[in-house]
Design a protein around this motif. Structure first.
Motif, PDB file in Angstrom:
ATOM      1  N   SER A   1       0.838  -1.196   0.000  1.00 23.97           N
ATOM      2  CA  SER A   1       0.000   0.000   0.000  1.00 23.97           C
ATOM      3  C   SER A   1       0.869   1.240   0.000  1.00 23.97           C
ATOM      4  CB  SER A   1      -0.928   0.028   1.225  1.00 23.97           C
ATOM      5  OG  SER A   1      -1.868  -1.020   1.184  1.00 23.97           O
ATOM      6  N   ASP A   2       0.350   2.288  -0.623  1.00 27.02           N
ATOM      7  CA  ASP A   2       0.998   3.584  -0.587  1.00 27.02           C
ATOM      8  C   ASP A   2      -0.068   4.626  -0.895  1.00 27.02           C
ATOM      9  OD1 ASP A   2       3.151   5.752  -0.962  1.00 27.02           O
ATOM     10  OD2 ASP A   2       4.351   3.975  -0.533  1.00 27.02           O
ATOM     11  N   ASN A   3       0.342   5.765  -1.401  1.00 30.81           N
ATOM     12  CA  ASN A   3      -0.540   6.908  -1.599  1.00 30.81           C
ATOM     13  C   ASN A   3      -1.314   6.743  -2.914  1.00 30.81           C
ATOM     14  OD1 ASN A   3      -1.645   9.504  -1.408  1.00 30.81           O
ATOM     15  ND2 ASN A   3       0.127  10.439  -2.410  1.00 30.81           N
ATOM     16  N   TRP A   4      -2.360   5.921  -2.893  1.00 31.85           N
ATOM     17  CA  TRP A   4      -3.079   5.588  -4.117  1.00 31.85           C
ATOM     18  C   TRP A   4      -3.773   6.826  -4.688  1.00 31.85           C
ATOM     19  CZ3 TRP A   4      -1.366   1.267  -5.843  1.00 31.85           C
ATOM     20  CH2 TRP A   4      -1.074   0.204  -4.994  1.00 31.85           C
ATOM     21  N   GLU A   5      -3.440   7.168  -5.950  1.00 29.14           N
ATOM     22  CA  GLU A   5      -3.980   8.399  -6.560  1.00 29.14           C
ATOM     23  C   GLU A   5      -4.552   8.208  -7.954  1.00 29.14           C
ATOM     24  OE1 GLU A   5      -2.549  12.186  -6.480  1.00 29.14           O
ATOM     25  OE2 GLU A   5      -1.883  12.189  -4.405  1.00 29.14           O
TER      26      GLU A   5
ATOM     27  N   ILE B   1      -2.628   3.140  -9.196  1.00 28.63           N
ATOM     28  CA  ILE B   1      -1.236   3.569  -9.129  1.00 28.63           C
ATOM     29  C   ILE B   1      -1.084   4.554  -7.982  1.00 28.63           C
ATOM     30  CG2 ILE B   1      -1.318   5.606 -10.632  1.00 28.63           C
ATOM     31  CD1 ILE B   1       1.207   4.410 -12.046  1.00 28.63           C
ATOM     32  N   SER B   2       0.115   4.572  -7.375  1.00 26.28           N
ATOM     33  CA  SER B   2       0.351   5.443  -6.225  1.00 26.28           C
ATOM     34  C   SER B   2       1.317   6.563  -6.573  1.00 26.28           C
ATOM     35  CB  SER B   2       0.883   4.630  -5.040  1.00 26.28           C
ATOM     36  OG  SER B   2       2.192   4.151  -5.288  1.00 26.28           O
ATOM     37  N   ASP B   3       1.196   7.640  -5.818  1.00 24.65           N
ATOM     38  CA  ASP B   3       2.038   8.831  -5.936  1.00 24.65           C
ATOM     39  C   ASP B   3       3.066   8.786  -4.809  1.00 24.65           C
ATOM     40  OD1 ASP B   3       3.145  11.377  -5.817  1.00 24.65           O
ATOM     41  OD2 ASP B   3       1.238  12.444  -5.730  1.00 24.65           O
ATOM     42  N   ASP B   4       4.360   8.807  -5.155  1.00 23.31           N
ATOM     43  CA  ASP B   4       5.410   8.708  -4.136  1.00 23.31           C
ATOM     44  C   ASP B   4       5.731  10.037  -3.469  1.00 23.31           C
ATOM     45  OD1 ASP B   4       6.800  10.104  -6.073  1.00 23.31           O
ATOM     46  OD2 ASP B   4       8.301   8.555  -6.414  1.00 23.31           O
ATOM     47  N   ASN B   5       5.072  11.121  -3.898  1.00 18.45           N
ATOM     48  CA  ASN B   5       5.291  12.444  -3.306  1.00 18.45           C
ATOM     49  C   ASN B   5       6.751  12.883  -3.338  1.00 18.45           C
ATOM     50  OD1 ASN B   5       2.584  13.172  -2.525  1.00 18.45           O
ATOM     51  ND2 ASN B   5       2.718  11.644  -0.907  1.00 18.45           N
ATOM     52  N   GLN B   6       7.548  12.254  -4.180  1.00 19.65           N
ATOM     53  CA  GLN B   6       8.984  12.540  -4.266  1.00 19.65           C
ATOM     54  C   GLN B   6       9.678  12.364  -2.913  1.00 19.65           C
ATOM     55  OE1 GLN B   6       7.027  15.708  -5.496  1.00 19.65           O
ATOM     56  NE2 GLN B   6       6.441  14.231  -7.053  1.00 19.65           N
ATOM     57  N   LEU B   7       9.197  11.410  -2.108  1.00 24.74           N
ATOM     58  CA  LEU B   7       9.769  11.130  -0.799  1.00 24.74           C
ATOM     59  C   LEU B   7      10.451   9.768  -0.809  1.00 24.74           C
ATOM     60  CD1 LEU B   7       6.868  12.402   1.486  1.00 24.74           C
ATOM     61  CD2 LEU B   7       9.033  13.560   0.992  1.00 24.74           C
ATOM     62  N   PHE B   8      11.609   9.670  -0.187  1.00 20.70           N
ATOM     63  CA  PHE B   8      12.417   8.462  -0.292  1.00 20.70           C
ATOM     64  C   PHE B   8      11.750   7.256   0.360  1.00 20.70           C
ATOM     65  CE2 PHE B   8      13.577  10.050   3.873  1.00 20.70           C
ATOM     66  CZ  PHE B   8      13.781   8.894   4.630  1.00 20.70           C
ATOM     67  N   PHE B   9      10.872   7.483   1.337  1.00 22.42           N
ATOM     68  CA  PHE B   9      10.260   6.357   2.042  1.00 22.42           C
ATOM     69  C   PHE B   9       8.936   5.925   1.421  1.00 22.42           C
ATOM     70  CE2 PHE B   9       9.146  10.315   4.215  1.00 22.42           C
ATOM     71  CZ  PHE B   9       7.764  10.243   4.257  1.00 22.42           C
ATOM     72  N   GLN B  10       8.523   6.560   0.326  1.00 25.67           N
ATOM     73  CA  GLN B  10       7.326   6.131  -0.379  1.00 25.67           C
ATOM     74  C   GLN B  10       7.692   5.456  -1.698  1.00 25.67           C
ATOM     75  OE1 GLN B  10       4.721   9.981   0.838  1.00 25.67           O
ATOM     76  NE2 GLN B  10       3.652   8.482  -0.441  1.00 25.67           N
ATOM     77  N   ARG B  11       6.682   4.756  -2.280  1.00 22.50           N
ATOM     78  CA  ARG B  11       6.915   3.989  -3.492  1.00 22.50           C
ATOM     79  C   ARG B  11       5.865   4.322  -4.543  1.00 22.50           C
ATOM     80  NH1 ARG B  11       6.024  -1.648  -0.752  1.00 22.50           N
ATOM     81  NH2 ARG B  11       4.368  -0.344   0.149  1.00 22.50           N
ATOM     82  N   THR B  12       6.241   4.143  -5.794  1.00 24.45           N
ATOM     83  CA  THR B  12       5.279   4.195  -6.885  1.00 24.45           C
ATOM     84  C   THR B  12       4.887   2.765  -7.205  1.00 24.45           C
ATOM     85  OG1 THR B  12       6.206   6.240  -7.778  1.00 24.45           O
ATOM     86  CG2 THR B  12       4.855   4.909  -9.258  1.00 24.45           C
ATOM     87  N   LEU B  13       3.673   2.396  -6.845  1.00 25.88           N
ATOM     88  CA  LEU B  13       3.176   1.033  -7.013  1.00 25.88           C
ATOM     89  C   LEU B  13       2.089   1.003  -8.076  1.00 25.88           C
ATOM     90  CD1 LEU B  13       2.775  -0.070  -3.271  1.00 25.88           C
ATOM     91  CD2 LEU B  13       4.734  -0.456  -4.782  1.00 25.88           C
ATOM     92  N   LEU B  14       2.048  -0.091  -8.811  1.00 22.51           N
ATOM     93  CA  LEU B  14       0.971  -0.367  -9.765  1.00 22.51           C
ATOM     94  C   LEU B  14       0.359  -1.709  -9.382  1.00 22.51           C
ATOM     95  CD1 LEU B  14      -0.532   0.323 -12.483  1.00 22.51           C
ATOM     96  CD2 LEU B  14       1.194  -1.121 -13.595  1.00 22.51           C
ATOM     97  N   MET B  15      -0.916  -1.700  -9.029  1.00 23.65           N
ATOM     98  CA  MET B  15      -1.628  -2.927  -8.675  1.00 23.65           C
ATOM     99  C   MET B  15      -2.682  -3.225  -9.722  1.00 23.65           C
ATOM    100  SD  MET B  15      -3.988  -3.842  -5.301  1.00 23.65           S
ATOM    101  CE  MET B  15      -2.628  -3.788  -4.133  1.00 23.65           C
ATOM    102  N   ILE B  16      -2.773  -4.487 -10.127  1.00 24.15           N
ATOM    103  CA  ILE B  16      -3.818  -4.943 -11.038  1.00 24.15           C
ATOM    104  C   ILE B  16      -4.786  -5.810 -10.249  1.00 24.15           C
ATOM    105  CG2 ILE B  16      -4.342  -6.140 -13.192  1.00 24.15           C
ATOM    106  CD1 ILE B  16      -2.649  -3.626 -13.551  1.00 24.15           C
ATOM    107  N   LEU B  17      -6.085  -5.552 -10.442  1.00 23.22           N
ATOM    108  CA  LEU B  17      -7.131  -6.305  -9.762  1.00 23.22           C
ATOM    109  C   LEU B  17      -8.088  -6.872 -10.795  1.00 23.22           C
ATOM    110  CD1 LEU B  17      -6.878  -3.251  -8.078  1.00 23.22           C
ATOM    111  CD2 LEU B  17      -7.793  -4.785  -6.340  1.00 23.22           C
ATOM    112  N   GLY B  18      -8.686  -8.012 -10.464  1.00 21.75           N
ATOM    113  CA  GLY B  18      -9.683  -8.627 -11.333  1.00 21.75           C
ATOM    114  C   GLY B  18     -11.007  -8.777 -10.597  1.00 21.75           C
TER     115      GLY B  18
END
Length: 311
Positions: A266-270, A286-303
């Motif tokens: 999980s992260d900042n889903w936007e 997809i998530s927004d990492d806010n340009q912060l080192f402790f956050q991630r840009t994640l892409l999740m696919i759901l069905g």
């Protein structure tokens, strides 16, 4: 020779994505939900060419398109396994969003927050700070101003349009992130229609959640992504489903179809997008990492757990 080869590789970009494993053997937070996670990728935004991703669109050819709140756009091709699980992204390309004169956007003028595809292949991009909607015939080109919903120009800088979509019947759907409906302090201001035909109504998210994106569904309804952030728990989100909306809706709220929270990655889903591939309806967030080192840009696919759920 090994030393030379090692030296020659310095500075080369790393892989664009790597998988984030789904947890095994845990109480399933999506038990009984209509949407089930199929897989998660972590995106290297330096390789992608854009960070701070704030919206998402997946095309029928699996082209992923996103925009950044730092005034950039990016695209890549999503690679899926036969079961819909994400395997990676390839062929990334990116560039600056431009103003009406074709100049790259700078500073607060580039705070792009929402994205919608028009039937003719052009794009709508919604911005905060200086609240507006611009149309791009292609994302690398110049902008064309569009009529915005009434009243948004004077809003506070942060908390404006983060959710924008074009429904199958051609109507535009927009929801404010934090601007409260005058008649209901628990709901957000929303609009349906488009230039010259805007109608204001109210969207009520869950308590403690803010709408951060939406996408149309084939049945004429929509999915709304509702984000929650709280210290020290961190980020979570809900996906709610709206039925096809009346011409003049009143106050609406969606039906919960997924809860994205730890132990799921999980992260900042936007950003959210619904798409179809291999005869199956899928959803991406997809998530927004806010340009912060402790956050991630994640892409999740759901069905969808029910094969007809998105039709």
């Amino acid at each position: 020779m090994a030393a030379l080869l090692g030296a020659s590789s310095c500075g080369l970009p790393g892989p664009l994505t790597r998988p984030e494993p789904l947890p095994e053997g845990f109480p399933d937070p999506l038990a009984g939900m209509a949407l089930r996670p199929l897989g998660v990728l972590r995106i290297d935004t330096e390789v992608l060419g854009a960070d701070g991703l704030s919206a998402l669109h997946l095309g029928p050819d699996l082209t992923l398109t996103s925009i950044s709140d730092r005034g950039r756009w990016c695209q890549a091709r999503l690679v899926l396994a036969p079961n819909g699980a994400p395997l990676g992204l390839e062929a990334p390309r990116a560039g600056p969003l431009r103003d009406i004169a074709g100049h790259p956007l700078q500073g607060f003028l580039g705070d792009a927050e929402c994205l919608a595809a028009l039937p003719d292949g052009s794009w709508l991009v919604g911005f905060e700070r200086l609240h507006r909607i611009w149309r791009y015939r292609h994302l690398g080109g110049h902008a064309e101003p569009m009529e915005t919903p009434p009243g948004i120009i004077g809003w506070p800088g942060n908390g404006g349009l983060e959710s924008l979509g074009v429904l199958p019947d051609g109507r535009w759907l927009a929801i404010a992130e934090s601007e409260r409906a005058p008649e209901d302090g628990t709901a957000r201001v929303a609009w349906i229609g488009g230039p010259g035909t805007w109608h204001r109504f109210s969207y009520r998210p869950a308590a403690g959640h803010d709408p951060s994106d939406l996408c149309p569904l084939p049945d004429g309804g929509a999915l709304v992504l509702e984000r929650h952030a709280e210290f020290p728990e961190g980020f979570s989100a809900r996906l709610t489903r709206l039925p096809p909306l009346a011409e003049r809706p009143g106050t609406v709220e969606g039906r919960l179809v997924a809860h994205l929270a730890p132990p799921l990655p999980s992260d900042n889903w936007e950003g959210v997008s619904a798409f179809r591939h291999g005869g199956r309806d899928l959803v991406a967030v997809i998530s927004d990492d806010n340009q912060l080192f402790f956050q991630r840009t994640l892409l999740m696919i759901l069905g969808w757990s029910d094969g007809a759920a998105a039709s």
